[in-house]
Write a protein that holds these residues in place. Structure first.
Motif, PDB file in Angstrom:
ATOM      1  N   ALA A 205     -21.998  10.816  39.502  1.00 22.07           N
ATOM      2  CA  ALA A 205     -22.182  12.264  39.371  1.00 22.07           C
ATOM      3  C   ALA A 205     -20.854  12.911  38.986  1.00 22.07           C
ATOM      4  N   PRO A 206     -20.542  12.965  37.683  1.00 21.95           N
ATOM      5  CA  PRO A 206     -19.286  13.592  37.252  1.00 21.95           C
ATOM      6  C   PRO A 206     -19.268  15.075  37.572  1.00 21.95           C
ATOM      7  N   GLY A 207     -18.080  15.591  37.767  1.00 23.39           N
ATOM      8  CA  GLY A 207     -17.968  17.027  38.025  1.00 23.39           C
ATOM      9  C   GLY A 207     -16.630  17.324  38.667  1.00 23.39           C
ATOM     10  N   PRO A 208     -16.512  18.496  39.270  1.00 21.81           N
ATOM     11  CA  PRO A 208     -17.546  19.510  39.458  1.00 21.81           C
ATOM     12  C   PRO A 208     -17.775  20.404  38.232  1.00 21.81           C
ATOM     13  N   ALA A 209     -16.843  20.443  37.297  1.00 16.25           N
ATOM     14  CA  ALA A 209     -16.998  21.313  36.133  1.00 16.25           C
ATOM     15  C   ALA A 209     -17.624  20.531  34.981  1.00 16.25           C
ATOM     16  N   ASN A 210     -17.752  21.169  33.830  1.00 14.40           N
ATOM     17  CA  ASN A 210     -18.378  20.550  32.679  1.00 14.40           C
ATOM     18  C   ASN A 210     -17.393  19.655  31.932  1.00 14.40           C
ATOM     19  N   GLY A 211     -17.919  18.597  31.358  1.00 17.99           N
ATOM     20  CA  GLY A 211     -17.078  17.692  30.586  1.00 17.99           C
ATOM     21  C   GLY A 211     -17.286  16.247  30.987  1.00 17.99           C
ATOM     22  N   PHE A 212     -16.185  15.467  31.016  1.00 19.71           N
ATOM     23  CA  PHE A 212     -16.209  14.052  31.393  1.00 19.71           C
ATOM     24  C   PHE A 212     -17.123  13.236  30.472  1.00 19.71           C
TER      25      PHE A 212
ATOM     26  N   GLY B 136     -12.043  16.009  32.299  1.00 18.96           N
ATOM     27  CA  GLY B 136     -12.057  14.591  31.977  1.00 18.96           C
ATOM     28  C   GLY B 136     -11.156  14.278  30.799  1.00 18.96           C
ATOM     29  N   GLY B 137     -11.456  13.173  30.124  1.00 24.23           N
ATOM     30  CA  GLY B 137     -10.680  12.799  28.942  1.00 24.23           C
ATOM     31  C   GLY B 137     -10.806  13.849  27.871  1.00 24.23           C
ATOM     32  N   ASN B 138      -9.692  14.439  27.476  1.00 24.80           N
ATOM     33  CA  ASN B 138      -9.742  15.613  26.625  1.00 24.80           C
ATOM     34  C   ASN B 138      -8.608  15.592  25.616  1.00 24.80           C
TER      35      ASN B 138
ATOM     36  N   PRO C  42      -1.693  12.994  33.957  1.00 31.47           N
ATOM     37  CA  PRO C  42      -3.101  13.202  34.292  1.00 31.47           C
ATOM     38  C   PRO C  42      -3.260  14.000  35.580  1.00 31.47           C
ATOM     39  N   LEU C  43      -4.297  14.811  35.623  1.00 30.42           N
ATOM     40  CA  LEU C  43      -4.662  15.569  36.803  1.00 30.42           C
ATOM     41  C   LEU C  43      -5.894  14.914  37.432  1.00 30.42           C
ATOM     42  N   PRO C  44      -6.265  15.294  38.649  1.00 31.14           N
ATOM     43  CA  PRO C  44      -7.432  14.666  39.273  1.00 31.14           C
ATOM     44  C   PRO C  44      -8.728  14.845  38.490  1.00 31.14           C
ATOM     45  N   ASP C  45      -8.815  15.922  37.672  1.00 32.53           N
ATOM     46  CA  ASP C  45     -10.059  16.175  36.952  1.00 32.53           C
ATOM     47  C   ASP C  45      -9.863  16.337  35.446  1.00 32.53           C
TER      48      ASP C  45
END
Length: 381
Positions: A162-169, A338-340, A347-350
């Protein structure tokens, strides 16, 4: 029992995630029971919600009901026992190098799962998901070997992510599907007709690897429920205040252009959103947030549960599906997690930079990160 077509999450009701008015503990429990008796038979919780409190309330709500009459989905991933909360960013993932090395992942995962089960008053999950993984969680053999051992120990029947909490990944999820697809039964993504991007990019990879999808934020922050309209006043700590200014007005305007499809089928706008999601292969379940908005014009959370529970078994036709996608197109509307390609530095945790492996994923699925994963609205403005 597998995850059912409609599902209810303990982030509903405002007690553990700041959506609308926090309902009382008694009403929170009764709302879960109401969902069950109305026919919603999948319930999802995360151990980090309320540092275990959501698990406990769900356990109390489901206590006494036949265990084989509902599916229970748990989520673990944030270490709220050893880690220190970082303000609004929450607790660190258990894979944080300052908390433990890979050799200790298995013991943490086992302990966290058993603790969550005890609070839920059951001996197994129907599905256990890795909640909000960092880059390590998406890619680590040690993490997923440990998750698989939970199935061997009969602590869960299925596994998910369950990726999150925001949109992306997006690329991170696809990489996990490619690498751990044989272990994964379910994945959860954000998807609705006003937010087809970027979740739609993961649909074909999930289908190829035979991983079913459960979709959240189906209500688009309450807009599809009908009581979040232009001028809506959110509470000071409401989670939706993090969205860009004007999102309600734009979403409501787009919804008006979609409404005729709902009217033609005699369904609510929330049901329209659910049916659009379920028309996307391999989406098999929808889990909108049930929100008790503030104010006299707000719908009761129980009526929103009824709306979801009476979701009809009808099919939108291909033209309607495409029209809704076109009207709601949100490509490039935000900076993704995520990867962006836009992230530079450590890198940050999200959020992290694209590495070679993620770039290869993008090539395999013909995703151009510079255009398909970038925030273009801010640049255009």
């Amino acid at each position: 029992m597998d995850i059912s077509r409609t599902a209810y999450g303990t982030w509903s009701g405002g007690r553990f995630m700041h959506f609308g008015e926090p309902i009382t503990e008694e009403r929170f429990i009764n709302a879960i029971r109401h969902a069950y008796h109305q026919g919603i038979r999948t319930f999802m919780t995360a151990d980090v919600y309320g540092n275990g409190a959501a698990d406990s309330l769900l356990g109390r709500a489901l206590s006494g009901l036949p265990r084989d009459s509902y599916a229970l989905v748990g989520m673990i991933g944030h270490d709220f026992t050893s880690g220190q909360r970082d303000g609004s960013k929450g607790f660190p993932r258990f894979t944080h190098p300052q908390l433990r090395s890979s050799g200790d992942y298995a013991s943490y995962i086992r302990q966290a799962t058993e603790a969550s089960l005890a609070r839920c008053q059951v001996d197994r999950f129907d599905c256990l998901m890795l909640h909000n993984p960092d880059a390590i969680g998406f890619t680590s053999d040690a993490v997923w070997n440990a998750m698989d051992k939970l199935r061997d120990a009969q602590l869960t029947d299925r596994l998910g992510i369950a990726p999150g909490p925001a949109n992306g990944f997006t690329l991170d999820l696809i990489l996990s599907l490619e690498r751990f697809g044989p272990l994964l039964d379910w994945a959860m993504i954000i998807l609705n007709p006003l937010e087809p991007w970027p979740g739609s990019l993961a649909l074909s990879p999930a289908e190829k690897h035979q991983v079913k999808l459960i979709t959240r934020v189906v209500d688009y922050g309450g807009v599809f429920h009908g009581d979040v309209q232009p001028g809506h006043q959110f509470g000071e700590r409401d989670h939706r205040t993090f969205r860009p200014a004007g999102w309600v007005e734009l979403g409501y305007k787009k919804l008006q252009s979609m409404r005729h499809i709902a009217e033609e089928h005699g369904i609510s706008t929330l049901q329209l959103s659910c049916l659009w999601n379920l028309s996307q292969s391999p989406v098999q379940s929808v889990i909108p947030t049930m929100i008790q908005e503030v104010g006299p014009q707000a719908k009761a959370i129980e009526s929103k549960i009824d709306d979801l529970a009476t979701l009809p078994d009808i099919q939108l036709n291909p033209d309607e599906i495409e029209e809704l996608r076109r009207l709601g197109d949100n490509t490039g509307c935000m900076t993704l997690k995520g990867g962006n390609p836009e992230h530079l530095g450590e890198p940050l945790p999200d959020r992290w930079s694209l590495n070679h492996e993620l770039s290869l994923v993008a090539e395999r699925w013909q995703i151009d990160p510079a255009t398909a994963l970038a925030c273009t609205h801010a640049k255009a403005s």
